[in-house]
Enzyme design. Structure first.
Site, PDB file in Angstrom:
ATOM      1  N   CYS A  50     -10.381  -2.810  -4.778  1.00 42.00           N
ATOM      2  CA  CYS A  50      -9.407  -3.810  -5.237  1.00 42.00           C
ATOM      3  C   CYS A  50     -10.099  -5.013  -5.847  1.00 42.00           C
ATOM      4  CB  CYS A  50      -8.504  -4.241  -4.082  1.00 42.00           C
ATOM      5  SG  CYS A  50      -7.302  -2.971  -3.648  1.00 42.00           S
TER       6      CYS A  50
ATOM      7  N   CYS B 212      -3.931   0.678  -2.697  1.00 43.51           N
ATOM      8  CA  CYS B 212      -3.812  -0.539  -1.898  1.00 43.51           C
ATOM      9  C   CYS B 212      -2.754  -1.464  -2.500  1.00 43.51           C
ATOM     10  CB  CYS B 212      -5.140  -1.281  -1.851  1.00 43.51           C
ATOM     11  SG  CYS B 212      -6.508  -0.362  -1.145  1.00 43.51           S
TER      12      CYS B 212
ATOM     13  N   SER C 215      -3.160  13.299   0.561  1.00 44.85           N
ATOM     14  CA  SER C 215      -4.509  13.435   0.009  1.00 44.85           C
ATOM     15  C   SER C 215      -5.087  12.019   0.013  1.00 44.85           C
ATOM     16  CB  SER C 215      -4.444  14.005  -1.412  1.00 44.85           C
ATOM     17  OG  SER C 215      -5.745  14.080  -1.947  1.00 44.85           O
TER      18      SER C 215
ATOM     19  N   GLU D 294      -3.003  -4.585  -3.179  1.00 42.17           N
ATOM     20  CA  GLU D 294      -3.551  -5.474  -4.201  1.00 42.17           C
ATOM     21  C   GLU D 294      -3.547  -4.796  -5.573  1.00 42.17           C
ATOM     22  OE1 GLU D 294      -4.799  -4.589  -1.243  1.00 42.17           O
ATOM     23  OE2 GLU D 294      -6.312  -6.025  -0.553  1.00 42.17           O
TER      24      GLU D 294
ATOM     25  N   CYS E 197     -10.442  -4.573  -0.120  1.00 42.01           N
ATOM     26  CA  CYS E 197     -11.532  -3.592  -0.226  1.00 42.01           C
ATOM     27  C   CYS E 197     -12.280  -3.764  -1.549  1.00 42.01           C
ATOM     28  CB  CYS E 197     -10.981  -2.175  -0.078  1.00 42.01           C
ATOM     29  SG  CYS E 197     -10.182  -1.521  -1.560  1.00 42.01           S
TER      30      CYS E 197
ATOM     31  N   ASN F 240       0.842  -1.194   0.000  1.00 42.39           N
ATOM     32  CA  ASN F 240       0.000   0.000   0.000  1.00 42.39           C
ATOM     33  C   ASN F 240       0.880   1.249   0.000  1.00 42.39           C
ATOM     34  OD1 ASN F 240       0.639  -0.785   2.689  1.00 42.39           O
ATOM     35  ND2 ASN F 240      -1.056   0.387   3.529  1.00 42.39           N
ATOM     36  N   VAL F 241       0.402   2.255  -0.710  1.00 43.88           N
ATOM     37  CA  VAL F 241       1.112   3.524  -0.825  1.00 43.88           C
ATOM     38  C   VAL F 241       0.122   4.626  -0.487  1.00 43.88           C
ATOM     39  CG1 VAL F 241       2.471   5.035  -2.327  1.00 43.88           C
ATOM     40  CG2 VAL F 241       2.544   2.541  -2.670  1.00 43.88           C
ATOM     41  N   GLU F 242       0.242   5.151   0.734  1.00 44.54           N
ATOM     42  CA  GLU F 242      -0.688   6.191   1.175  1.00 44.54           C
ATOM     43  C   GLU F 242      -0.230   7.555   0.665  1.00 44.54           C
ATOM     44  OE1 GLU F 242      -2.290   4.006   5.231  1.00 44.54           O
ATOM     45  OE2 GLU F 242      -1.085   5.829   5.418  1.00 44.54           O
ATOM     46  N   ASN F 243      -1.163   8.510   0.770  1.00 45.03           N
ATOM     47  CA  ASN F 243      -0.884   9.866   0.316  1.00 45.03           C
ATOM     48  C   ASN F 243      -1.553  10.830   1.279  1.00 45.03           C
ATOM     49  OD1 ASN F 243      -1.487  12.386  -1.502  1.00 45.03           O
ATOM     50  ND2 ASN F 243       0.068  11.210  -2.571  1.00 45.03           N
TER      51      ASN F 243
HETATM   52 ZN   LIG Z   1      -7.991  -2.123  -1.682  1.00 46.08          ZN
END
Ligand SMILES: [Zn+2]
Length: 135
Positions: free
Chosen positions: A90, A54, A48, A56, A87, A43-46
């Site tokens: 995904c 995610c 924003s 996947e 989720c 997962n790569v959050e931001n």
């Molecule tokens: Zn997901």
């Protein structure tokens, strides 16, 4: 062919690269294509939040970018006790390439599995975009 245990190991190793400074919820994924190749993602959050990707989808995008269109198995790993359920975004994203992918989720105290069709039985498909008579 990569064993499920190997996929779990790859997913666990990949979650170490997760960029999750906001949620602290690190996820890794390993996706096996129909031809047996494996692509991993985290997962790569931001800042924003809505731009977060995610694990996947990161793995699926890598596989598709390398020319793969069919997936055999997807393993998701977290470092928590409870297994994560992929989720809806995904599930929809991976279903684009077939809903017969098996999905496994591994955590410290739990392992779950489903077919992708179990997770998203009514995915939106390209056939729904076909024009109907008169439109
Ligand atoms: Zn997901």
């Amino acid at each position: 062919m990569t064993r499920k245990a190997d996929l779990a190991t790859i997913a666990r190793e990949t979650l170490r690269h997760a960029y999750a400074p906001y949620s602290g919820y690190r996820v890794g994924a390993a996706l096996e294509t129909e031809s047996g190749e494996v692509f991993s993602g985290c997962n790569v959050e931001n800042a924003s939040y809505g731009l977060t990707i995610c694990a996947e989808r990161a793995a699926a995008a890598k596989a598709v970018s390398a020319g793969h269109r069919r997936f055999r198995r997807l393993v998701v790993a977290t470092e928590r006790d409870r297994a994560a359920v992929p989720c809806g975004a995904c599930c929809q994203f991976v279903a684009e390439f077939g809903d017969d992918t098996m999905v496994y989720s591994v955590a410290n105290k739990e392992t779950l599995s489903w077919s992708l069709k179990d997770l998203i039985p009514h995915a939106f498909t390209g056939s729904m975009l076909e024009r109907e008579a008169g439109t």
